[in-house]
Design a protein around this motif. Structure first.
Motif, PDB file in Angstrom:
ATOM      1  N   VAL A  64      -3.795  48.105  74.778  1.00  0.00           N
ATOM      2  CA  VAL A  64      -5.008  47.955  73.976  1.00  0.00           C
ATOM      3  C   VAL A  64      -5.403  49.309  73.387  1.00  0.00           C
ATOM      4  CG1 VAL A  64      -6.456  48.206  76.051  1.00  0.00           C
ATOM      5  CG2 VAL A  64      -7.418  47.154  73.992  1.00  0.00           C
ATOM      6  N   GLU A  65      -5.698  49.327  72.104  1.00  0.00           N
ATOM      7  CA  GLU A  65      -6.145  50.540  71.412  1.00  0.00           C
ATOM      8  C   GLU A  65      -5.205  51.719  71.662  1.00  0.00           C
ATOM      9  OE1 GLU A  65     -10.250  51.335  72.277  1.00  0.00           O
ATOM     10  OE2 GLU A  65     -10.906  49.338  71.662  1.00  0.00           O
ATOM     11  N   GLY A  66      -3.917  51.439  71.691  1.00  0.00           N
ATOM     12  CA  GLY A  66      -2.926  52.496  71.898  1.00  0.00           C
ATOM     13  C   GLY A  66      -2.780  52.949  73.334  1.00  0.00           C
ATOM     14  N   LYS A  67      -3.489  52.311  74.257  1.00  0.00           N
ATOM     15  CA  LYS A  67      -3.430  52.678  75.666  1.00  0.00           C
ATOM     16  C   LYS A  67      -2.657  51.634  76.451  1.00  0.00           C
ATOM     17  CE  LYS A  67      -5.951  56.166  74.630  1.00  0.00           C
ATOM     18  NZ  LYS A  67      -5.302  57.510  74.512  1.00  0.00           N
ATOM     19  N   SER A  68      -2.164  52.053  77.616  1.00  0.00           N
ATOM     20  CA  SER A  68      -1.323  51.211  78.450  1.00  0.00           C
ATOM     21  C   SER A  68      -1.869  51.210  79.870  1.00  0.00           C
ATOM     22  CB  SER A  68       0.115  51.755  78.431  1.00  0.00           C
ATOM     23  OG  SER A  68       0.920  51.142  79.404  1.00  0.00           O
ATOM     24  N   PHE A  69      -2.325  50.036  80.333  1.00  0.00           N
ATOM     25  CA  PHE A  69      -2.898  49.906  81.667  1.00  0.00           C
ATOM     26  C   PHE A  69      -2.137  48.835  82.456  1.00  0.00           C
ATOM     27  CE2 PHE A  69      -7.079  50.583  79.192  1.00  0.00           C
ATOM     28  CZ  PHE A  69      -6.921  51.963  79.183  1.00  0.00           C
ATOM     29  N   VAL A  70      -2.023  49.043  83.758  1.00  0.00           N
ATOM     30  CA  VAL A  70      -1.529  48.014  84.661  1.00  0.00           C
ATOM     31  C   VAL A  70      -2.609  47.712  85.685  1.00  0.00           C
ATOM     32  CG1 VAL A  70       0.090  47.520  86.543  1.00  0.00           C
ATOM     33  CG2 VAL A  70       0.947  48.408  84.375  1.00  0.00           C
ATOM     34  N   ILE A  71      -2.874  46.420  85.902  1.00  0.00           N
ATOM     35  CA  ILE A  71      -3.787  46.002  86.962  1.00  0.00           C
ATOM     36  C   ILE A  71      -2.948  45.541  88.144  1.00  0.00           C
ATOM     37  CG2 ILE A  71      -5.629  44.425  87.645  1.00  0.00           C
ATOM     38  CD1 ILE A  71      -6.518  44.282  84.749  1.00  0.00           C
ATOM     39  N   ASP A  72      -3.012  46.310  89.232  1.00  0.00           N
ATOM     40  CA  ASP A  72      -2.333  46.070  90.506  1.00  0.00           C
ATOM     41  C   ASP A  72      -0.847  46.392  90.465  1.00  0.00           C
ATOM     42  OD1 ASP A  72      -4.659  45.345  91.823  1.00  0.00           O
ATOM     43  OD2 ASP A  72      -4.383  43.200  91.453  1.00  0.00           O
ATOM     44  N   SER A  73      -0.426  47.190  91.431  1.00  0.00           N
ATOM     45  CA  SER A  73       0.989  47.548  91.580  1.00  0.00           C
ATOM     46  C   SER A  73       1.472  47.020  92.922  1.00  0.00           C
ATOM     47  CB  SER A  73       1.183  49.067  91.498  1.00  0.00           C
ATOM     48  OG  SER A  73       0.423  49.726  92.506  1.00  0.00           O
ATOM     49  N   GLY A  74       1.948  45.804  92.919  1.00  0.00           N
ATOM     50  CA  GLY A  74       2.431  45.187  94.143  1.00  0.00           C
ATOM     51  C   GLY A  74       3.833  45.635  94.500  1.00  0.00           C
ATOM     52  N   PRO A  75       4.480  44.958  95.462  1.00  0.00           N
ATOM     53  CA  PRO A  75       5.806  45.375  95.924  1.00  0.00           C
ATOM     54  C   PRO A  75       6.872  45.339  94.837  1.00  0.00           C
ATOM     55  CG  PRO A  75       4.822  43.766  97.415  1.00  0.00           C
ATOM     56  CD  PRO A  75       3.963  43.799  96.210  1.00  0.00           C
ATOM     57  N   ASP A  76       6.627  44.578  93.763  1.00  0.00           N
ATOM     58  CA  ASP A  76       7.622  44.411  92.702  1.00  0.00           C
ATOM     59  C   ASP A  76       7.342  45.303  91.483  1.00  0.00           C
ATOM     60  OD1 ASP A  76       8.753  42.202  94.213  1.00  0.00           O
ATOM     61  OD2 ASP A  76       7.015  41.047  93.539  1.00  0.00           O
ATOM     62  N   PHE A  77       6.443  46.259  91.618  1.00  0.00           N
ATOM     63  CA  PHE A  77       5.995  47.075  90.487  1.00  0.00           C
ATOM     64  C   PHE A  77       7.153  47.722  89.725  1.00  0.00           C
ATOM     65  CE2 PHE A  77       4.436  51.359  89.081  1.00  0.00           C
ATOM     66  CZ  PHE A  77       3.626  50.926  88.046  1.00  0.00           C
ATOM     67  N   ARG A  78       8.071  48.346  90.448  1.00  0.00           N
ATOM     68  CA  ARG A  78       9.198  49.023  89.790  1.00  0.00           C
ATOM     69  C   ARG A  78      10.011  48.037  88.966  1.00  0.00           C
ATOM     70  NH1 ARG A  78      14.524  49.403  90.868  1.00  0.00           N
ATOM     71  NH2 ARG A  78      15.628  51.249  90.078  1.00  0.00           N
ATOM     72  N   GLN A  79      10.364  46.919  89.562  1.00  0.00           N
ATOM     73  CA  GLN A  79      11.154  45.894  88.872  1.00  0.00           C
ATOM     74  C   GLN A  79      10.412  45.364  87.642  1.00  0.00           C
ATOM     75  OE1 GLN A  79      12.150  42.652  91.488  1.00  0.00           O
ATOM     76  NE2 GLN A  79      12.980  41.370  89.856  1.00  0.00           N
ATOM     77  N   GLN A  80       9.109  45.195  87.771  1.00  0.00           N
ATOM     78  CA  GLN A  80       8.313  44.629  86.677  1.00  0.00           C
ATOM     79  C   GLN A  80       8.245  45.563  85.470  1.00  0.00           C
ATOM     80  OE1 GLN A  80       4.892  44.079  89.155  1.00  0.00           O
ATOM     81  NE2 GLN A  80       5.240  41.889  89.438  1.00  0.00           N
ATOM     82  N   VAL A  81       7.963  46.840  85.708  1.00  0.00           N
ATOM     83  CA  VAL A  81       7.824  47.753  84.566  1.00  0.00           C
ATOM     84  C   VAL A  81       9.167  48.060  83.926  1.00  0.00           C
ATOM     85  CG1 VAL A  81       5.645  48.739  85.374  1.00  0.00           C
ATOM     86  CG2 VAL A  81       7.794  49.848  86.026  1.00  0.00           C
ATOM     87  N   LEU A  82      10.247  48.009  84.720  1.00  0.00           N
ATOM     88  CA  LEU A  82      11.583  48.148  84.134  1.00  0.00           C
ATOM     89  C   LEU A  82      11.912  46.945  83.255  1.00  0.00           C
ATOM     90  CD1 LEU A  82      13.627  49.575  87.140  1.00  0.00           C
ATOM     91  CD2 LEU A  82      13.170  50.731  84.967  1.00  0.00           C
ATOM     92  N   ARG A  83      11.613  45.759  83.737  1.00  0.00           N
ATOM     93  CA  ARG A  83      11.891  44.539  82.969  1.00  0.00           C
ATOM     94  C   ARG A  83      11.161  44.540  81.636  1.00  0.00           C
ATOM     95  NH1 ARG A  83       8.979  40.004  85.609  1.00  0.00           N
ATOM     96  NH2 ARG A  83       7.406  40.479  84.023  1.00  0.00           N
ATOM     97  N   GLU A  84       9.911  44.967  81.641  1.00  0.00           N
ATOM     98  CA  GLU A  84       9.103  44.957  80.413  1.00  0.00           C
ATOM     99  C   GLU A  84       9.193  46.262  79.616  1.00  0.00           C
ATOM    100  OE1 GLU A  84       7.840  42.290  79.272  1.00  0.00           O
ATOM    101  OE2 GLU A  84       8.266  41.088  81.071  1.00  0.00           O
ATOM    102  N   ARG A  85       9.998  47.186  80.090  1.00  0.00           N
ATOM    103  CA  ARG A  85      10.216  48.467  79.396  1.00  0.00           C
ATOM    104  C   ARG A  85       8.900  49.175  79.086  1.00  0.00           C
ATOM    105  NH1 ARG A  85      15.196  46.736  75.262  1.00  0.00           N
ATOM    106  NH2 ARG A  85      16.554  45.927  76.921  1.00  0.00           N
TER     107      ARG A  85
END
Length: 253
Positions: free
Chosen positions: A42-63
């Motif tokens: 949003v507005e050029g910013k990047s936020f994540v709500i909650d980093s659970g056990p799968d956080f690494r896999q999730q952010v890699l998948r979505e680049r």
């Protein structure tokens, strides 16, 4: 604003280890659910709500190559267990990772990640910048965020509203004052664990009733267990303006 569902599963994820039910054996990609988390651009910013056990896999998948802040709803492990992996962003962005959470969550993070907050730090550990939030609006790099105080049985949890998007997970009670903050949302994301009643989560019937009361234009359900049934079959029970979210789903607003 672009919202991406990083994970839409409950604390065990789907499939559940050792389970042979129809949902856990499903080949439908929508029935593969990592632990609940969402990315907001949003507005050029990047936020994540909650980093659970799968956080690494999730952010890699979505680049997700850039992260401006990590925001926590509450202190349960399925929402906090991946915080260590912000160190990759530390190295890439050459700065501490801003963390936004209420006091009880911060205290829990300090216990679980004592090495992150130690006065003498081991080289390569994550670097975080803690921001304590309360039940009043705050800003992250100019983006306005309104917390929404809800109860997860007896545990206080924060949902968040950003513009006309409201995200609430892990609750089975929202009082009238907090509901007022949600009204007018274009999109509402709400937890719906399963069809049977549960002590600390909305079930599907309760989640549908809450959406009908709050009247967003569109609603998506998340934090879904294998007891909900398959995505294909459970979706047939939903009103036209409601959907089961699934991992990787993107909402453009």
């Amino acid at each position: 604003m672009i919202v991406t569902f990083l994970g839409t599963g409950t604390s065990q994820g789907v499939p559940v280890i050792g389970c042979g039910c129809e949902v856990c054996q499903s080949l439908d990609y929508r029935d593969k659910r990592l632990r609940t988390s969402v990315h907001i651009a949003v507005e050029g910013k990047s936020f994540v709500i909650d980093s659970g056990p799968d956080f690494r896999q999730q952010v890699l998948r979505e680049r997700i190559h850039k992260l401006d802040a990590l925001i926590f709803t509450h202190q349960h492990k399925d929402h906090t267990a991946g915080m260590d992996d912000v160190r990759s962003y530390n190295f890439k962005q050459q700065k501490d990772m801003p963390i936004y959470a209420k006091a009880e969550v911060i205290e829990q993070l300090k216990r679980e990640y004592a090495y992150v907050f130690s006065e003498v730090k081991y080289p390569g550990t994550p670097s975080v910048e803690i921001h304590e939030i309360e039940n009043r609006p705050f800003q992250i790099e100019g983006v306005n965020i309104t917390p929404i105080y809800v109860l997860h049985y007896k545990l206080p949890v924060f949902g968040f509203r950003i513009k006309d998007f409201t995200y609430i997970t892990d609750t089975n009670y929202i009082d009238d004052k907090e509901k007022e903050k949600i009204i007018g949302s274009e999109v509402l994301v709400l937890n719906a664990l399963q069809k049977e009643k549960h002590i600390s989560h909305f079930n599907l019937e309760e989640a549908i009733a809450m959406v009908e009361e709050l009247k967003p234009k569109k609603a998506y359900f998340t934090h879904i267990s294998h007891k909900m049934g398959t995505h294909r079959e459970a979706s047939k029970e939903l009103p036209d303006n409601m959907e089961l979210a699934y991992d990787g789903l993107k909402i453009h607003m």
